[in-house]
Scaffold this active site. Structure first.
Site, PDB file in Angstrom:
ATOM      1  N   LYS A  47       0.835  -1.211   0.000  1.00 47.18           N
ATOM      2  CA  LYS A  47       0.000   0.000   0.000  1.00 47.18           C
ATOM      3  C   LYS A  47       0.863   1.253   0.000  1.00 47.18           C
ATOM      4  O   LYS A  47       2.057   1.235   0.318  1.00 47.18           O
ATOM      5  CB  LYS A  47      -0.936  -0.002   1.213  1.00 47.18           C
ATOM      6  CG  LYS A  47      -0.221  -0.031   2.575  1.00 47.18           C
ATOM      7  CD  LYS A  47       0.205   1.331   3.084  1.00 47.18           C
ATOM      8  CE  LYS A  47       0.992   1.246   4.369  1.00 47.18           C
ATOM      9  NZ  LYS A  47       1.645   2.523   4.734  1.00 47.18           N
ATOM     10  N   ASP A 179      -1.205  -1.704  10.145  1.00 55.43           N
ATOM     11  CA  ASP A 179      -1.642  -1.697   8.750  1.00 55.43           C
ATOM     12  C   ASP A 179      -2.460  -2.925   8.359  1.00 55.43           C
ATOM     13  O   ASP A 179      -3.102  -2.927   7.305  1.00 55.43           O
ATOM     14  CB  ASP A 179      -0.444  -1.603   7.808  1.00 55.43           C
ATOM     15  CG  ASP A 179       0.299  -0.283   7.923  1.00 55.43           C
ATOM     16  OD1 ASP A 179      -0.262   0.660   8.509  1.00 55.43           O
ATOM     17  OD2 ASP A 179       1.435  -0.201   7.443  1.00 55.43           O
TER      18      ASP A 179
END
Length: 342
Positions: A47, A179
């Site tokens: 990401k 995350d």
């Protein structure tokens, strides 16, 4: 990598010049079949954060953030199989030297918390093929953990064993790094708190980008120690979110409050970003607390002068460390009922 304090972003550079052709000599990993025979093979995406605001320093020493997370196609691969009843331990291996294969690895930690939640006592065989660079601010390890959770759930579902609901997977993911919860969204989410408070969003329009990764690490605690809270952006995170979801432009749209402190720790990173900005990319930013830098779009034709800018960077000589370049794009999945596919 940022454990309890995920980050990343970009700052906009207006470009009015024609766009150059994409560089040819770019390290673009292609998914290849995993060695061995696996019950399930999954991509494990990484990401970037399209903006990052550090909201405040908490009483416990951590920081609250507000960030727009976006999954990208730069991925690892996970092969998983359910082992026979009676097997006493999981079997885990990884192709990348230096990656721990004991229970400190987030993959095995994910397997453990899945078993604790469901009561399943079966073991798993897992192979992790790493492509996503480490110490990059790309959430690679957290993505591995979320992918392992999903894989365990699917294997148990296929074999009539207890499973988790999507909400339960999200719940147990919060203990696997800040995350991990994000990767259980559909690929785009507004994250607050330490990054674990997640608001899923509709997929943003497809966007190509380059990840430029210097082979140098950066200590996240050192970056936060260098953070001057008085030097942060004053932009309202919800206003920034609106710019992205509405496709509008505005000041600080791609702001990253961790860039200044990171560049003060490793000044050469600022020089690398300046070089990439000079190539005319619409957006250039360090990802997370470093050390990757991402570039949205393509360089301008005039600035790139037809040269293979990526191959030149990878050839080395200008900076004190080797550099790798990956071409990739935004990634999403149509629903939480299926996994990501590249």
């Amino acid at each position: 990598a940022v454990e309890a304090m995920p980050a990343a972003a970009a700052f906009a550079v207006p470009v009015t010049a024609p766009v150059a052709k994409a560089a040819k000599a770019v390290a673009v990993p292609a998914a290849a079949p995993l060695a061995g025979d696996w019950d399930i093979e999954l991509c494990s995406p990484s990401k970037i954060n399209l903006f990052l605001r550090i909201v405040r320093r908490r009483d416990d020493g951590y920081h609250d953030l507000a960030s727009l997370f976006q999954a990208i196609k730069l991925s690892d691969q996970l092969g998983m199989s359910l082992l026979a009843e009676g097997v006493e331990d999981d079997a885990f291996e990884c192709n990348m030297e230096g990656v721990p294969v004991d229970r400190t690895n987030l993959v095995l930690r994910a397997v453990d918390v899945f078993r604790e939640k469901t009561g399943v006592d079966r073991k798993f065989k897992i192979r992790l093929e790493k492509t996503v660079p480490a110490q990059a601010g790309l959430g690679g390890g957290s993505g591995n953990a979320a992918t392992a959770l999903w894989g365990c759930n699917e294997l148990c579902k296929a074999n009539g064993l207890p499973t988790c609901t999507h909400e339960e997977l999200v719940e147990i993911s919060t203990g696997l790094g800040s995350d991990a919860t994000f990767f259980l969204s559909e690929g785009t989410a507004f994250c607050t708190g330490r990054g674990e408070v997640l608001t899923p969003l509709k997929a943003l329009p497809s966007q190509g980008l380059y990840i430029v990764k210097p082979e140098v690490g950066l200590s996240t605690p050192a970056v936060f120690k260098a953070l001057d809270l008085d030097g942060r952006s004053t932009a309202d995170p919800l206003a920034l979110l609106g710019l992205h979801t509405m496709g509008a432009e505005g000041p600080d749209k791609y702001v990253n409050d961790l860039e200044k402190p990171a560049f003060s720790v490793i000044p050469e990173l600022a020089a690398l970003r300046e070089k990439l900005t000079g190539l005319g990319f619409p957006v250039v930013s360090m990802s997370g607390s470093g050390t990757s830098i991402f570039c949205l779009g393509e360089p301008s034709a005039e600035a790139a002068s037809g040269e293979d800018w990526a191959a030149e960077l990878e050839a080395g000589g200008e900076f004190p460390w080797p550099i790798r370049v990956f071409k990739t794009e935004f990634l999403s999945r149509p629903s939480t009922e299926c996994w990501y596919s590249v």
